[in-house]
Scaffold this motif. Sequence first.
Motif, PDB file in Angstrom:
ATOM      1  N   TRP A  43      16.707  43.571  20.411  1.00  0.00           N
ATOM      2  CA  TRP A  43      17.870  43.256  21.242  1.00  0.00           C
ATOM      3  C   TRP A  43      17.627  43.652  22.690  1.00  0.00           C
ATOM      4  O   TRP A  43      17.998  42.924  23.614  1.00  0.00           O
ATOM      5  N   PHE A  47      17.745  41.173  25.778  1.00  0.00           N
ATOM      6  CA  PHE A  47      18.695  41.392  26.866  1.00  0.00           C
ATOM      7  C   PHE A  47      17.987  41.426  28.216  1.00  0.00           C
ATOM      8  O   PHE A  47      18.454  40.823  29.193  1.00  0.00           O
ATOM      9  N   PHE A  50      16.317  37.629  28.748  1.00  0.00           N
ATOM     10  CA  PHE A  50      17.175  36.447  28.771  1.00  0.00           C
ATOM     11  C   PHE A  50      18.534  36.670  29.434  1.00  0.00           C
ATOM     12  O   PHE A  50      19.261  35.700  29.655  1.00  0.00           O
ATOM     13  N   THR A  51      18.904  37.912  29.736  1.00  0.00           N
ATOM     14  CA  THR A  51      20.212  38.163  30.352  1.00  0.00           C
ATOM     15  C   THR A  51      20.070  38.895  31.680  1.00  0.00           C
ATOM     16  O   THR A  51      20.402  38.348  32.739  1.00  0.00           O
ATOM     17  N   LEU A  52      19.598  40.132  31.635  1.00  0.00           N
ATOM     18  CA  LEU A  52      19.530  40.932  32.857  1.00  0.00           C
ATOM     19  C   LEU A  52      18.532  40.358  33.854  1.00  0.00           C
ATOM     20  O   LEU A  52      18.823  40.267  35.061  1.00  0.00           O
ATOM     21  N   MET A  55      19.916  37.278  35.576  1.00  0.00           N
ATOM     22  CA  MET A  55      21.018  37.654  36.466  1.00  0.00           C
ATOM     23  C   MET A  55      20.494  38.223  37.787  1.00  0.00           C
ATOM     24  O   MET A  55      20.984  37.878  38.871  1.00  0.00           O
ATOM     25  N   PHE A 300      31.353  34.748  38.128  1.00  0.00           N
ATOM     26  CA  PHE A 300      31.181  35.998  37.383  1.00  0.00           C
ATOM     27  C   PHE A 300      32.166  37.062  37.862  1.00  0.00           C
ATOM     28  O   PHE A 300      32.809  37.745  37.048  1.00  0.00           O
TER      29      PHE A 300
END
Length: 325
Positions: A43, A47, A50-52, A55, A300
Motif C-alpha cells: 500500500w 500510495f 500512484f497518489t503522492l 500530486m 482539490f
Amino acid sequence: MATVSAAGPALGDDPRRTRARAARRRKYDPRETRAAFAFLTPWIIGFLVFTLGPMIWSLYLSLTRYNLVDSPQFVGLKNYKRMLGEDPRVATALFNTFVYAVLYVPLAIVVALGLAMLLDRVTRGAGFFRTAYYLPVMTPGVAVAVMFSLLLNGNYGLVNRALSVIGIQGPQWLTDPAWIKPSIVLMSLWSLGGAIVIFLAALKNVPRELYEAASIDGASSWRRFRSITLPMISSAVFFQVIVLTIYALQMFDKVFVLFGNPGSQTYAGNSSLFYTLYLFQQAFQKLNMGYASALAWLLFVIVMVITVIQVKVGNRFVYYESERK
C-alpha cells in the motif's frame, strides 16, 4: 488514600486507564512491527507511486507552462492569477458544478433513504430487490449516458413520449440550458445502489424495541421516523452527504459523453460546462497542462474546504453508537 487489593488495581482507578497502563507495559515485539510493515509495504509503495508522486508533480506543473511536448517552463503563479481573475469560464464552470451538487445531493439522500426504507419492509424476495437496485452501479457511466441520451431526447425520447400520454409537453432535456443540469441529476439518481445498501444496513441496525415502545406511546409513523430512525442512522446520512458531495463536484463521465464534443457546446452553451470538463479541455484538447494542473489543485482545495465544513457542522448532529455506552 486509595486502598490497594492484592488481586487487582487500586480501588477507584478507572478500568480504562488500568488497561492502557497494562498495554504500555506489554513487552515490545519487533517481529510484530516488521510483519506490520511487510503487510503495509504494497500500500505504501502504491500510495507513493500512484497518489503522492503525481500530486507533487502536478503541483510543480501548476507553476509552469507545459504543453506535453516541450519541457515545462516555470512561470510562477501566473496560472493561478489567470484562473482566479482573468478566465471567466472558471467561474461559469464552478457555478454549474455547484448548482448540480446542490440539486443532486439532497435528492440522492432522499431517494436512496426512501428506497432503503422500502427494502427494509420487504420480506419475500428481498435478495432479488437488493440486487436489482444495486445493478445500475455496475453499469459504466458512459453506457448510462448513452442510454439516457436516448431516453431524454426531446423529439423522440421515451420520457417525453410518456409525458405526452398524460398531456404534458416534455422539455428539450439535453438542449435547453434550463434543463441540462436537471437531466444530469436524473441520470445520476439512477445509480444510487451503493447509498441504498449503506442506508439499508443502517436501518437494520436500529433496535426494534425502540419502535415498539414508541408505538405503545402512540407515536405516529412520521414521529417514529423523526425521533428514532433519523437519529439512529445519522452517521450513515452524514457519511453519504460527504461522499455524494465529493462525487458531485467531480462529475465528468456523463457530462463528457453528452457535451464533450464542440458540436454539443454550440447548442448547450455554457450551461453544460462543468468544472472537470473544462479541466479536461484545457489539459488534453488545448494541451495547457500547466493551467489544467492549477485547475485541479483549485478543485482539490474546494473539495477539502467543503469536506472540513461538513465534518465540523455534521458532528454536532450525528449520533454514534458509542455514545450510548
